[in-house]
Motif scaffolding. Sequence first.
Motif, short mmCIF file in Angstrom:
data_model
loop_
_atom_site.label_atom_id
_atom_site.label_comp_id
_atom_site.label_asym_id
_atom_site.label_seq_id
_atom_site.Cartn_x
_atom_site.Cartn_y
_atom_site.Cartn_z
N PHE A 1 -5.73 1.26 7.75
CA PHE A 1 -5.86 0.84 6.35
C PHE A 1 -5.78 2.03 5.39
CE2 PHE A 1 -8.32 -0.61 2.64
CZ PHE A 1 -7.78 -1.86 2.43
N ASP B 1 -17.40 1.48 6.93
CA ASP B 1 -18.13 0.59 7.85
C ASP B 1 -17.81 -0.87 7.53
OD1 ASP B 1 -19.30 2.60 9.28
OD2 ASP B 1 -21.18 2.59 8.17
N ALA B 2 -17.71 -1.17 6.23
CA ALA B 2 -17.39 -2.54 5.82
C ALA B 2 -16.04 -2.97 6.38
CB ALA B 2 -17.40 -2.66 4.30
N LEU B 3 -15.08 -2.05 6.38
CA LEU B 3 -13.76 -2.38 6.96
C LEU B 3 -13.92 -2.74 8.44
CD1 LEU B 3 -11.48 0.40 5.41
CD2 LEU B 3 -11.34 -2.04 4.96
N LYS B 4 -14.73 -1.92 9.14
CA LYS B 4 -14.93 -2.18 10.58
C LYS B 4 -15.56 -3.54 10.79
CE LYS B 4 -15.57 2.56 12.17
NZ LYS B 4 -16.62 3.52 12.54
N LYS C 1 0.84 -1.22 0.00
CA LYS C 1 0.00 0.00 0.00
C LYS C 1 0.87 1.26 0.00
CE LYS C 1 -3.74 -1.98 2.62
NZ LYS C 1 -3.45 -2.42 3.95
N ARG D 1 -17.63 -12.40 -0.03
CA ARG D 1 -16.77 -11.74 0.95
C ARG D 1 -17.28 -11.99 2.38
NH1 ARG D 1 -16.04 -5.34 0.60
NH2 ARG D 1 -18.07 -5.40 1.62
N GLN E 1 -18.15 1.88 2.74
CA GLN E 1 -16.95 1.04 2.62
C GLN E 1 -16.11 1.09 3.91
OE1 GLN E 1 -14.82 1.62 -1.18
NE2 GLN E 1 -16.73 2.35 -2.03
N ASN F 1 -6.60 -10.30 8.32
CA ASN F 1 -6.85 -10.82 9.68
C ASN F 1 -6.40 -12.24 9.96
OD1 ASN F 1 -8.06 -8.59 10.89
ND2 ASN F 1 -10.00 -8.99 9.91
N MET G 1 -15.18 -6.05 9.09
CA MET G 1 -14.18 -7.11 8.83
C MET G 1 -13.04 -7.04 9.84
SD MET G 1 -13.87 -7.30 4.72
CE MET G 1 -14.38 -5.71 4.19
N HIS G 2 -13.22 -6.20 10.89
CA HIS G 2 -12.23 -6.05 11.96
C HIS G 2 -10.90 -5.52 11.43
CE1 HIS G 2 -15.35 -8.43 13.62
NE2 HIS G 2 -15.08 -9.40 12.78
N ILE G 3 -11.01 -4.64 10.43
CA ILE G 3 -9.82 -3.98 9.89
C ILE G 3 -9.90 -2.53 10.35
CG2 ILE G 3 -8.66 -3.25 7.75
CD1 ILE G 3 -10.09 -5.70 6.39
N PHE H 1 -15.13 -2.53 -2.45
CA PHE H 1 -14.10 -1.49 -2.62
C PHE H 1 -13.85 -1.27 -4.12
CE2 PHE H 1 -13.38 -3.50 1.50
CZ PHE H 1 -13.62 -2.39 2.29
N MET I 1 -15.72 6.67 0.11
CA MET I 1 -15.73 5.40 0.85
C MET I 1 -16.61 5.51 2.09
SD MET I 1 -11.83 4.03 0.70
CE MET I 1 -12.21 2.44 1.46
N PHE J 1 -23.77 -5.67 3.32
CA PHE J 1 -24.40 -4.36 3.26
C PHE J 1 -25.44 -4.27 2.14
CE2 PHE J 1 -20.72 -3.48 5.75
CZ PHE J 1 -21.07 -2.42 6.55
N ALA K 1 -21.16 -2.36 -0.50
CA ALA K 1 -19.94 -1.76 0.06
C ALA K 1 -18.68 -2.46 -0.42
CB ALA K 1 -20.01 -1.74 1.60
N LEU L 1 -21.34 -1.47 15.00
CA LEU L 1 -21.21 -0.19 14.29
C LEU L 1 -21.98 0.91 15.01
CD1 LEU L 1 -21.52 -1.23 10.51
CD2 LEU L 1 -19.49 -0.43 11.70
N ARG M 1 -13.90 -9.24 20.99
CA ARG M 1 -13.26 -9.35 19.67
C ARG M 1 -13.51 -10.75 19.09
NH1 ARG M 1 -10.33 -6.49 16.40
NH2 ARG M 1 -8.74 -7.48 15.14
N PRO N 1 -10.66 -9.74 3.99
CA PRO N 1 -10.70 -10.11 5.42
C PRO N 1 -9.69 -11.19 5.80
CG PRO N 1 -12.75 -10.74 4.30
CD PRO N 1 -11.95 -9.94 3.33
#
Lengths: 261, 246
Positions: free
Chosen positions: A142, A130-133, A43, B154, A128, B110, A135-137, B94, A123, B88, B92, B54, B78, B106
């Motif tokens: 990021f 929220d989607a990262l969150k 990245k 996904r 997008q 992770n 996925m625990h990223i 990318f 995003m 979603f 959502a 969220l 966690r 993911p």
Amino acid sequence: MLVEIIENFGAKIIKIIESVGRIMIFFLTGTANIFVLPFQFAKIIDHTWFIGTKSMFVIALTGFFTGMVLGLQGYYSLLKYGSEAALGSAVAMTLIRELGPVFTAIMITARAGSAMAAEIGVMRISEQIDALKTMHISPVRFLFTPRIIASIISFPLLTALFNIFGLLGGFVSGSLMLGINKYVYMDTVISSVSVNDITGGFYKASVFAVVVTTICCYQGFYTHLFKEFGARGVSLSTTNAVVQSCIFIFISDYIITFFLV
Amino acid sequence: MTNPFIQFTDIKKSFGTNSVLKGVNLSLYRGEIIAIIGKSGTGKSVLLKHIIGLIEQDSGKLLINGTPLKQLSFKDKRNFQKTLSYMFQDNALFDFMNIYDNISLPLVENSNFPKDQIEKRVFTQMKQLGLTGIENKFPAQLSGGMKKRVALARALVTDPQIVLFDEPTAGLDPVRKKNVHLMIQEYQEKFGFTAVIVTHDIPEIFNISQRIALLDEGIIRFEGSKEELFNSQSKILNSFIKGENF
């Protein structure tokens, strides 16, 4: 009436304090993640390509014409005092100490900073982030961390490029067009610039990298907090990112210069 | 019936002066497909977002296996959240990543799986969902139905225990809607995850759901099986099922 005025004033102060707190947390989280494994090499390279490599042409072009203008203006100003031979020195000092880092940072803000704010803003509104969150990223790690590293690498290098093309522009207008001896021009450039001037310029560029990237990424990241939603929110966050970055470039430039001189 | 896996007890949530959830009580059980139905803007997605973390409630308790989520240790919280997946409404995906990178994200971020194992899992998932051959394409190059399947891939690639679907068929034609429903049912049977589906697809969703909950004006008006739903004398419920104003 008076109570209402005080309430509104208080609400604005609270909002400003909240924003300052949020941006500090955002910045500290992002920078702390620089040291968290695994390093995000791919990245970082990607963003360095976008912020650095793809800005080279515009930086070289603006540097060249800034140098030409400096050569032109400097020549006629120095001519009044019979000191036109010092043109190389004047161009070099102005570029390396001040204009190089500042103009480079403004040009990168316009080209890459606005893009950062818009991309992250889109995003945000398209969920997008929220989607990262989910996925625990960590979205800050990021999205922000690789960009700030890429900026810290790119800004000083682009500043150096700006300076080189600026000196070349000064040479073209001062020597080739207005007739100053080319050896005198080069000699005054080399003799007047010290290592401290160059490192000072790079310090400034590094600080500007942090300022610009933090503001632009923050504005995009918190697009949803604006009163305007959707595309308007993104446009507002992009405008804010560019305006605030430019203001803070000048403020931080004064502060660094104060300590460097 | 066993003890609920996730339980909402008197959950309230407001956004400014807008009170969205006004005391929600709802139980979710392991391995079931539950559909949460209700009018647009009644807070169905807000409810779902409480589970994934969220959104946090203003008051009330969200219990996980009987323990309030807020009281779980950081590690337990966690670990619980790692068993969840969220699909979603607008996918959502990318935009700047190709389909392979979207699905593998993911796992890449992770898991400790080696690259070849991630590749194997992603391609298996893509094959199962009929996405073979599009790994190098970008989301903008796909149709609405394909994007849904990518989002589903996904969501499933991490083998979650609970999958939360936020209007998974929004914007799809009736044929594709049915396909998505069947796909959810098939995968739920295959992998045994708990599926929580927020939807407007009435009566189609009744074909795959074991239980249904109706959220109306911030509270759960009905919670029960299909049979209980159809035998209910509730005016609100019957009006909603028939698509009438209530």
